[in-house]
Design an enzyme around this catalytic site. Structure first.
Site, mmCIF file in Angstrom:
data_model
loop_
_atom_site.group_PDB
_atom_site.id
_atom_site.type_symbol
_atom_site.label_atom_id
_atom_site.label_comp_id
_atom_site.label_asym_id
_atom_site.label_seq_id
_atom_site.Cartn_x
_atom_site.Cartn_y
_atom_site.Cartn_z
ATOM 1 N N ARG A 126 0.852 -1.199 0.000
ATOM 2 C CA ARG A 126 0.000 0.000 0.000
ATOM 3 C C ARG A 126 0.881 1.241 0.000
ATOM 4 O O ARG A 126 1.659 1.436 0.937
ATOM 5 C CB ARG A 126 -0.884 0.034 1.263
ATOM 6 C CG ARG A 126 -1.773 -1.198 1.452
ATOM 7 C CD ARG A 126 -3.051 -1.103 0.651
ATOM 8 N NE ARG A 126 -3.744 -2.367 0.606
ATOM 9 C CZ ARG A 126 -4.825 -2.652 1.340
ATOM 10 N NH1 ARG A 126 -5.323 -1.768 2.168
ATOM 11 N NH2 ARG A 126 -5.407 -3.835 1.215
ATOM 12 N N GLU A 162 0.230 4.087 0.737
ATOM 13 C CA GLU A 162 -0.443 5.140 1.506
ATOM 14 C C GLU A 162 0.614 5.983 2.181
ATOM 15 O O GLU A 162 1.556 5.454 2.755
ATOM 16 C CB GLU A 162 -1.309 4.508 2.612
ATOM 17 C CG GLU A 162 -2.371 3.613 2.067
ATOM 18 C CD GLU A 162 -3.088 2.828 3.149
ATOM 19 O OE1 GLU A 162 -4.242 3.157 3.396
ATOM 20 O OE2 GLU A 162 -2.510 1.897 3.715
ATOM 21 N N ARG A 173 -0.615 2.468 12.841
ATOM 22 C CA ARG A 173 -1.157 1.195 12.371
ATOM 23 C C ARG A 173 -1.119 0.966 10.853
ATOM 24 O O ARG A 173 -1.746 0.051 10.345
ATOM 25 C CB ARG A 173 -2.570 1.011 12.888
ATOM 26 C CG ARG A 173 -3.537 2.101 12.429
ATOM 27 C CD ARG A 173 -4.917 1.707 12.871
ATOM 28 N NE ARG A 173 -5.929 2.627 12.426
ATOM 29 C CZ ARG A 173 -7.213 2.397 12.527
ATOM 30 N NH1 ARG A 173 -7.631 1.268 13.061
ATOM 31 N NH2 ARG A 173 -8.087 3.272 12.115
ATOM 32 N N HIS A 174 -0.406 1.822 10.152
ATOM 33 C CA HIS A 174 -0.288 1.639 8.706
ATOM 34 C C HIS A 174 1.143 1.330 8.288
ATOM 35 O O HIS A 174 2.070 2.021 8.680
ATOM 36 C CB HIS A 174 -0.746 2.893 7.953
ATOM 37 C CG HIS A 174 -2.227 3.075 7.967
ATOM 38 N ND1 HIS A 174 -2.862 3.826 8.923
ATOM 39 C CD2 HIS A 174 -3.192 2.577 7.158
ATOM 40 C CE1 HIS A 174 -4.172 3.785 8.689
ATOM 41 N NE2 HIS A 174 -4.401 3.032 7.626
ATOM 42 N N GLU A 182 -9.511 -1.854 13.632
ATOM 43 C CA GLU A 182 -9.854 -2.803 12.575
ATOM 44 C C GLU A 182 -8.715 -3.792 12.304
ATOM 45 O O GLU A 182 -7.571 -3.401 12.132
ATOM 46 C CB GLU A 182 -10.134 -2.004 11.298
ATOM 47 C CG GLU A 182 -10.469 -2.856 10.108
ATOM 48 C CD GLU A 182 -10.305 -2.088 8.789
ATOM 49 O OE1 GLU A 182 -10.576 -0.883 8.751
ATOM 50 O OE2 GLU A 182 -9.896 -2.731 7.810
ATOM 51 N N SER A 222 -11.320 -6.661 7.041
ATOM 52 C CA SER A 222 -12.528 -6.215 6.367
ATOM 53 C C SER A 222 -12.932 -7.305 5.385
ATOM 54 O O SER A 222 -12.094 -8.047 4.880
ATOM 55 C CB SER A 222 -12.341 -4.849 5.715
ATOM 56 O OG SER A 222 -11.646 -4.981 4.525
ATOM 57 N N ARG A 232 -1.417 -6.367 12.391
ATOM 58 C CA ARG A 232 -2.435 -5.748 13.255
ATOM 59 C C ARG A 232 -2.974 -6.728 14.281
ATOM 60 O O ARG A 232 -3.250 -6.357 15.413
ATOM 61 C CB ARG A 232 -3.603 -5.224 12.408
ATOM 62 C CG ARG A 232 -3.218 -4.008 11.637
ATOM 63 C CD ARG A 232 -4.327 -2.983 11.660
ATOM 64 N NE ARG A 232 -3.993 -1.906 10.763
ATOM 65 C CZ ARG A 232 -4.885 -1.218 10.068
ATOM 66 N NH1 ARG A 232 -6.168 -1.523 10.172
ATOM 67 N NH2 ARG A 232 -4.506 -0.235 9.292
HETATM 68 O O1 4AD Z 1 -9.414 -3.209 4.617
HETATM 69 P P1 4AD Z 1 -8.492 -3.707 3.529
HETATM 70 O O2 4AD Z 1 -7.890 -2.703 2.656
HETATM 71 O O3 4AD Z 1 -9.323 -4.776 2.719
HETATM 72 C C1 4AD Z 1 -8.874 -5.485 1.629
HETATM 73 O O4 4AD Z 1 -7.733 -5.489 1.224
HETATM 74 C C2 4AD Z 1 -9.924 -6.376 1.060
HETATM 75 N N1 4AD Z 1 -9.440 -6.926 -0.202
HETATM 76 C C3 4AD Z 1 -10.237 -7.458 2.032
HETATM 77 C C4 4AD Z 1 -11.357 -8.305 1.581
HETATM 78 O O5 4AD Z 1 -11.194 -9.499 1.430
HETATM 79 N N2 4AD Z 1 -12.505 -7.712 1.413
HETATM 80 O O6 4AD Z 1 -7.337 -4.564 4.215
HETATM 81 C C5 4AD Z 1 -7.629 -5.703 4.977
HETATM 82 C C6 4AD Z 1 -6.899 -5.637 6.296
HETATM 83 C C7 4AD Z 1 -7.330 -4.505 7.204
HETATM 84 O O7 4AD Z 1 -8.442 -4.851 7.975
HETATM 85 C C8 4AD Z 1 -6.116 -4.314 8.078
HETATM 86 O O8 4AD Z 1 -6.067 -5.279 9.113
HETATM 87 C C9 4AD Z 1 -5.004 -4.602 7.126
HETATM 88 O O9 4AD Z 1 -5.516 -5.394 6.084
HETATM 89 N N3 4AD Z 1 -4.435 -3.373 6.571
HETATM 90 C C10 4AD Z 1 -3.231 -2.874 6.900
HETATM 91 N N4 4AD Z 1 -2.298 -3.307 7.755
HETATM 92 C C11 4AD Z 1 -1.167 -2.590 7.847
HETATM 93 N N5 4AD Z 1 -0.914 -1.491 7.123
HETATM 94 C C12 4AD Z 1 -1.817 -1.026 6.239
HETATM 95 N N6 4AD Z 1 -1.542 0.060 5.510
HETATM 96 C C13 4AD Z 1 -3.039 -1.724 6.102
HETATM 97 N N7 4AD Z 1 -4.137 -1.554 5.330
HETATM 98 C C14 4AD Z 1 -4.964 -2.564 5.628
#
Ligand code: 4AD
Length: 479
Positions: free
Chosen positions: A251, A253, A259-260, A402, A405, A453
């Site tokens: 990501r 981001e 937490r990211h 979270e 998801s 996480r």
């Molecule tokens: O919520 P996210 O972005 O969902 C998906 O990627 C979907 N494809 C999932 C699905 O099957 N619908 O990411 C899923 C999880 C989040 O709940 C969080 O635990 C973790 O990935 N996550 C991160 N962990 C660390 N750093 C980040 N930048 C994260 N972004 C998401």
């Protein structure tokens, strides 16, 4: 080869045995020209090695001097006889334990016969391991006593991660991480999921949005996968009823938060749905209850070790995971004085608050919030049949943050293309994905978990960098 003894396996029953041990010199304490102690460490265990110059034992004063001159954290081999320390010695050992950071102190000692240095560490390490292993409470106590101790900051730790990783808490954290990952596989395999691997080099964003690392793939624009989302769904289209994947997720981001990460480990699952997307929630329920139980029952030593440096309340969870609708969540927040835009998303602060409210009311740190508004979910999320302003989707929280998801996905190409367009996605970039749903595709859903996480929040750690061995964040690409 010769047989090597593990420090953690040593106990009274080994007394009298000659053993061979390789370890790191955690501490070196000269007593006199004829006597010295060397504390050897392997992972979370240590043992005290005693050198006493004596012709009978074949130990010379030169050998004692050699041991005394070793630098801390050097790798040495010790051959010696296991002995039970005399009472007074035990007392000094215990005292020493408190002064340093030994967790699994062995009450046996090694009467050294031979000692070899395999690889020397430099005389002064860039971070002091004892300081790196102290709890905040220890620092405060020392300060009150007028002692000056140096806190090791997060960045310094990460700059010298190979040293930092040797603290008992860090030794425990990544053992816990391994257990979570392993349980994830084990549980899903037992439910007939098949482990797959999807490509990480892909042609376009997998989650929509701009947070992708762009690169050139043989001259063609491409990016690193933000998730296995599109491909795990295509595996379902390919006739695999239930799949999971453990793999890196990227990501781009620019979020400098606790937490990211820019790269994390995604635990993903996708499955056919027969009647209701709660079938996916039921998998999560069974999976996480089994992970939590396993950690609590089988990783006591690791959890105690983490607790010693970073004290935390054990996670409270229910045998049957609590599910609340997004609207109920909003209502709870509203009653507690927090106004939320009903069709908007929860911010970090309101999620935390909701976590506290849920804990007060239902006695759990772990719950599922479902039926999110359409506008805050990715394009592939299935709208609710009864009200398309909402979706068959959910997030899962630990301690108000979270970790997962998930959702039911759209399985018809027309609706999928329509939703993608509405979300501003150029459908030509994902045409192969959309077409997959024209060839016969079952209703399905799934979820994505962030491994770092889960560990962070299970242990109530304050920063995701603590649960990533070599974290990648917007500022960090090395080490
Ligand atoms: O919520 P996210 O972005 O969902 C998906 O990627 C979907 N494809 C999932 C699905 O099957 N619908 O990411 C899923 C999880 C989040 O709940 C969080 O635990 C973790 O990935 N996550 C991160 N962990 C660390 N750093 C980040 N930048 C994260 N972004 C998401």
């Amino acid at each position: 080869g010769r047989s090597w003894t593990k420090i953690g396996d040593l106990d009274d029953s080994a007394a009298g045995r000659t053993v061979l041990i390789r370890g790191a010199t955690q501490a070196i304490r000269p007593v006199s020209k004829k006597m010295a102690f060397v504390v050897l460490r392997q992972s979370m265990s240590t043992v005290q090695c005693v050198l006493v110059a004596s012709a009978d034992a074949g130990v010379s004063t030169q050998m004692v001097r050699f041991a005394t001159a070793l630098s801390k954290e050097s790798i040495v081999d010790v051959e010696g006889v296991v002995s039970l320390p005399k009472e007074p010695l035990k007392a000094t050992t215990q005292q020493y334990v408190h002064a340093e950071f030994v967790v699994n102190i062995n009450l046996v000692e090694i009467q050294v016969r031979k000692i070899y240095c395999i690889n020397r560490a430099i005389p002064t390490l860039p971070i002091n391991l004892e300081d790196a292993a102290r709890s905040e409470a220890e620092f405060e106590k020392a300060e009150q006593a007028g002692e000056k101790l140096v806190r090791v900051g997060q960045d310094t730790r990460l700059n010298y991660r190979t040293i930092d990783l040797r603290t008992p808490a860090n030794q425990a954290i990544f053992r816990i991480q391994c257990q979570v990952e392993n349980k994830f596989r084990e549980f899903l395999l037992s439910k007939d999921f098949v482990g797959i691997h999807t490509p990480k080099l892909i042609s376009g964003s997998s989650e929509g949005g701009a947070a992708v690392f762009k690169l050139l793939y043989n001259g063609q624009p491409a990016c690193l996968a933000q998730s296995p989302q599109l491909y795990k769904q295509m595996a379902i289209c390919g006739g695999y009823e239930r799949v999971f994947e453990v793999g890196p997720v990227f990501r781009a981001e620019n979020s400098n938060t606790h937490r990211h990460l820019c790269e994390f480990v995604g635990l993903d699952a996708e499955m056919e749905i027969k009647e209701h997307y709660f079938e996916v929630c039921d998998i999560i329920d069974g999976l996480f209850v089994s992970i939590f139980k396993h950690l609590t029952e089988n990783c006591k030593k690791e959890l105690e070790t983490i607790n010693r440096q970073y004290p935390f309340e054990p996670l409270q969870y229910l045998e049957k995971t609590l599910k609340l609708t997004y609207e109920e969540g909003i209502q709870m927040l509203k009653e507690a004085g927090t106004e939320i835009e009903p069709m908007g998303d929860l911010n970090t602060e309101s999620e935390k608050k909701l976590g506290r409210l849920v804990k007060e009311k239902y006695g759990t740190d772990f719950f599922i919030l479902y039926r999110y508004p359409l506008g805050v979910r990715p394009f592939y999320t299935m709208p609710c049949y009864d009200n398309p302003a909402y979706t068959n989707s959910f997030d899962v929280f630990i301690r108000g943050e979270e970790i997962i998801s998930g959702a039911q996905r759209i399985h018809t190409p027309e609706l999928l293309a329509k939703r993608a367009t509405e979300c501003g996605i150029d459908v030509s970039t994902i045409s192969a994905y959309i077409e997959s749903f024209s060839y016969g595709a079952p209703p399905h859903g799934g979820f994505g978990v962030g491994l770092e996480r889960v560990v962070m929040l299970f242990c109530a750690l304050n920063n995701i960098r603590k649960t990533s061995m070599f974290p990648r964040d917007p500022q960090r690409l090395v080490p």
